[in-house]
Design an enzyme around this catalytic site. Structure first.
Site, PDB file in Angstrom:
ATOM      1  N   ASN A 179     -15.428 -23.654  16.193  1.00  0.00           N
ATOM      2  CA  ASN A 179     -15.588 -22.287  16.698  1.00  0.00           C
ATOM      3  C   ASN A 179     -15.945 -21.407  15.509  1.00  0.00           C
ATOM      4  O   ASN A 179     -15.099 -21.107  14.679  1.00  0.00           O
ATOM      5  CB  ASN A 179     -14.263 -21.826  17.343  1.00  0.00           C
ATOM      6  CG  ASN A 179     -14.326 -20.383  17.812  1.00  0.00           C
ATOM      7  OD1 ASN A 179     -15.397 -19.767  17.802  1.00  0.00           O
ATOM      8  ND2 ASN A 179     -13.187 -19.852  18.228  1.00  0.00           N
ATOM      9  N   TRP A 180     -17.228 -21.020  15.468  1.00  0.00           N
ATOM     10  CA  TRP A 180     -17.704 -20.258  14.300  1.00  0.00           C
ATOM     11  C   TRP A 180     -17.259 -18.798  14.330  1.00  0.00           C
ATOM     12  O   TRP A 180     -17.429 -18.086  13.361  1.00  0.00           O
ATOM     13  CB  TRP A 180     -19.230 -20.340  14.212  1.00  0.00           C
ATOM     14  CG  TRP A 180     -19.756 -21.715  13.921  1.00  0.00           C
ATOM     15  CD1 TRP A 180     -19.048 -22.787  13.426  1.00  0.00           C
ATOM     16  CD2 TRP A 180     -21.104 -22.177  14.084  1.00  0.00           C
ATOM     17  NE1 TRP A 180     -19.872 -23.866  13.278  1.00  0.00           N
ATOM     18  CE2 TRP A 180     -21.137 -23.527  13.667  1.00  0.00           C
ATOM     19  CE3 TRP A 180     -22.287 -21.580  14.533  1.00  0.00           C
ATOM     20  CZ2 TRP A 180     -22.311 -24.293  13.698  1.00  0.00           C
ATOM     21  CZ3 TRP A 180     -23.450 -22.331  14.565  1.00  0.00           C
ATOM     22  CH2 TRP A 180     -23.458 -23.671  14.150  1.00  0.00           C
ATOM     23  N   LYS A 181     -16.773 -18.332  15.472  1.00  0.00           N
ATOM     24  CA  LYS A 181     -16.333 -16.932  15.625  1.00  0.00           C
ATOM     25  C   LYS A 181     -17.450 -15.982  15.162  1.00  0.00           C
ATOM     26  O   LYS A 181     -18.626 -16.285  15.360  1.00  0.00           O
ATOM     27  CB  LYS A 181     -15.017 -16.720  14.873  1.00  0.00           C
ATOM     28  CG  LYS A 181     -13.949 -17.747  15.291  1.00  0.00           C
ATOM     29  CD  LYS A 181     -12.576 -17.437  14.785  1.00  0.00           C
ATOM     30  CE  LYS A 181     -11.599 -18.524  15.237  1.00  0.00           C
ATOM     31  NZ  LYS A 181     -10.221 -18.244  14.886  1.00  0.00           N
ATOM     32  N   HIS A 226      -9.759 -17.452  24.586  1.00  0.00           N
ATOM     33  CA  HIS A 226      -9.318 -17.566  23.185  1.00  0.00           C
ATOM     34  C   HIS A 226      -8.331 -16.438  22.886  1.00  0.00           C
ATOM     35  O   HIS A 226      -8.485 -15.322  23.389  1.00  0.00           O
ATOM     36  CB  HIS A 226     -10.527 -17.491  22.245  1.00  0.00           C
ATOM     37  CG  HIS A 226     -10.166 -17.883  20.849  1.00  0.00           C
ATOM     38  ND1 HIS A 226      -9.497 -17.032  19.999  1.00  0.00           N
ATOM     39  CD2 HIS A 226     -10.324 -19.046  20.174  1.00  0.00           C
ATOM     40  CE1 HIS A 226      -9.270 -17.661  18.851  1.00  0.00           C
ATOM     41  NE2 HIS A 226      -9.768 -18.883  18.932  1.00  0.00           N
ATOM     42  N   GLU A 264      -7.998 -14.549  20.485  1.00  0.00           N
ATOM     43  CA  GLU A 264      -8.595 -13.320  19.931  1.00  0.00           C
ATOM     44  C   GLU A 264      -9.204 -12.469  21.045  1.00  0.00           C
ATOM     45  O   GLU A 264      -9.234 -11.242  20.938  1.00  0.00           O
ATOM     46  CB  GLU A 264      -9.621 -13.696  18.845  1.00  0.00           C
ATOM     47  CG  GLU A 264      -8.912 -14.206  17.591  1.00  0.00           C
ATOM     48  CD  GLU A 264      -9.664 -15.252  16.791  1.00  0.00           C
ATOM     49  OE1 GLU A 264     -10.884 -15.419  16.984  1.00  0.00           O
ATOM     50  OE2 GLU A 264      -9.011 -15.921  15.948  1.00  0.00           O
ATOM     51  N   GLU A 302      -3.746 -23.613  21.241  1.00  0.00           N
ATOM     52  CA  GLU A 302      -3.864 -22.954  19.947  1.00  0.00           C
ATOM     53  C   GLU A 302      -2.698 -21.990  19.768  1.00  0.00           C
ATOM     54  O   GLU A 302      -2.750 -20.852  20.269  1.00  0.00           O
ATOM     55  CB  GLU A 302      -5.179 -22.164  19.870  1.00  0.00           C
ATOM     56  CG  GLU A 302      -6.420 -23.015  20.003  1.00  0.00           C
ATOM     57  CD  GLU A 302      -7.634 -22.359  19.357  1.00  0.00           C
ATOM     58  OE1 GLU A 302      -8.185 -22.942  18.439  1.00  0.00           O
ATOM     59  OE2 GLU A 302      -7.986 -21.241  19.754  1.00  0.00           O
ATOM     60  N   GLY A 328      -5.913 -19.287  11.763  1.00  0.00           N
ATOM     61  CA  GLY A 328      -6.396 -18.583  10.579  1.00  0.00           C
ATOM     62  C   GLY A 328      -5.310 -18.237   9.581  1.00  0.00           C
ATOM     63  O   GLY A 328      -5.523 -17.431   8.673  1.00  0.00           O
ATOM     64  N   SER A 362      -5.626 -23.848  12.268  1.00  0.00           N
ATOM     65  CA  SER A 362      -5.634 -24.325  10.875  1.00  0.00           C
ATOM     66  C   SER A 362      -5.746 -25.842  10.761  1.00  0.00           C
ATOM     67  O   SER A 362      -5.174 -26.438   9.850  1.00  0.00           O
ATOM     68  CB  SER A 362      -4.397 -23.814  10.114  1.00  0.00           C
ATOM     69  OG  SER A 362      -4.387 -22.398  10.102  1.00  0.00           O
ATOM     70  N   GLY A 419     -11.571 -23.608  13.536  1.00  0.00           N
ATOM     71  CA  GLY A 419     -12.158 -22.332  13.122  1.00  0.00           C
ATOM     72  C   GLY A 419     -12.715 -22.453  11.717  1.00  0.00           C
ATOM     73  O   GLY A 419     -13.802 -22.989  11.503  1.00  0.00           O
ATOM     74  N   GLY A 420     -11.943 -21.988  10.746  1.00  0.00           N
ATOM     75  CA  GLY A 420     -12.399 -21.907   9.348  1.00  0.00           C
ATOM     76  C   GLY A 420     -13.059 -23.172   8.828  1.00  0.00           C
ATOM     77  O   GLY A 420     -14.137 -23.112   8.211  1.00  0.00           O
TER      78      GLY A 420
HETATM   79  P1  13P Z   1      -8.603 -21.770  12.396  1.00  0.00           P
HETATM   80  O1  13P Z   1      -8.966 -23.219  12.382  1.00  0.00           O
HETATM   81  O2  13P Z   1      -9.388 -20.954  11.423  1.00  0.00           O
HETATM   82  O3  13P Z   1      -7.118 -21.565  12.283  1.00  0.00           O
HETATM   83  O4  13P Z   1      -9.019 -21.201  13.830  1.00  0.00           O
HETATM   84  C1  13P Z   1      -8.600 -21.868  14.966  1.00  0.00           C
HETATM   85  C2  13P Z   1      -9.272 -21.265  16.135  1.00  0.00           C
HETATM   86  O5  13P Z   1      -8.990 -20.150  16.515  1.00  0.00           O
HETATM   87  C3  13P Z   1     -10.320 -22.050  16.787  1.00  0.00           C
HETATM   88  O6  13P Z   1     -10.679 -21.476  18.002  1.00  0.00           O
END
Ligand code: 13P
Length: 248
Positions: A9-11, A94, A96, A166, A172, A211, A232-233
């Site tokens: 997930n590149w956000k 998600h 967020e 999640e 993050g 993470s 994510g990251g």
């Molecule tokens: P991180 O891997 O950066 O913690 O993000 C997880 C995430 O929100 C994937 O959708």
């Protein structure tokens, strides 16, 4: 037997040049992997990524979708539009989106249904906050997030769908759920599904997100109910993303 799915997930990250480079890097290392892989790109780059990945095993996914199919909804993107751009999967719910855009369970269920109608596999994201975990209500919170879809559209809506657990406190933050903590919630989700339909419960891929990185992926993915990762990251670096695919 459930296949492992590793989705990035590149956000809100990337540009034409950085995404082109990332896609090239990930594509070059796919041959040795036997899991399913997908990337959730920001809307404006979906077409470009689709074209770059034509005939690649790496699938294109979106990060969200509108709960409407068309009309006066400025800024929204429909499931049919995502299909036009070659999306195989899309995230819904998600954390967020739930927190920064106040998305309700009801709205998320509608989005989920739009994707199903369009033939796109929804990845339903669920998870508790740290306060909810500390209060001991993780199972209740996560169950309610899954039940919101089942109550509105029936258990059959969950067939050929993906769930991503999640924990909000692990997103993050560099803080990961232990494999045992994650397994416990994944198993609870599967038990909940099985109370409606054992076949769907056995088939549904339940991903862990929060993470996940090349260092912790193997131990998380070794758990019996963890069928992949939503990253994510670490999905923003081709080598790290591929290393997680390798761990799977
Ligand atoms: P991180 O891997 O950066 O913690 O993000 C997880 C995430 O929100 C994937 O959708």
């Amino acid at each position: 037997m459930r296949k492992t799915l590793i989705a990035g997930n590149w956000k809100l990250n990337g540009s034409i040049s950085s995404i082109t480079e990332l896609v090239r890097g990930v594509s070059s290392g796919l041959q040795s992997l036997n899991c399913e892989m997908a990337v959730c790109a920001p809307y404006p780059y979906l077409q470009m990524v689709s074209e770059q990945l034509e005939s690649s095993r790496l699938k294109v996914a979106a990060q969200d979708v509108s709960e409407h199919d068309s009309g006066a909804f400025t800024g929204e993107v429909s499931a049919e539009m995502l299909l036009d751009f070659g999306c195989s999967y899309a995230l819904v719910g998600h954390s967020e989106r739930r927190s920064y855009h106040s998305e309700s369970d009801e709205q998320i269920a509608e989005k989920f249904n739009r994707l199903k109608l369009a033939g796109i596999v929804p990845i339903l994201c669920v998870g508790e906050t740290l306060a909810e975990r500390d209060e001991g209500i993780t199972q209740a919170v996560v169950s309610q997030q899954v039940l919101a879809v089942i109550e509105k559209f029936g258990i059959s809506a969950l067939s050929d769908s993906v769930i991503a657990y999640e924990p909000v406190w692990a997103i993050g933050t560099g803080r990961t759920a232990t494999p045992e903590q994650a397994q416990e919630v994944h198993s609870d989700i599967r038990t909940l599904l099985a109370s409606f339909d054992e076949n769907i419960a056995a088939k549904t891929q339940i991903l862990y997100g929060g993470s996940m990185n090349p260092g912790n992926a193997s131990s998380l993915l070794a758990m019996p109910d963890i069928d992949g990762g939503l990253i994510g990251g670490a999905s923003l670096k081709a080598d790290d993303f591929l290393a997680i695919g390798q761990a799977a």
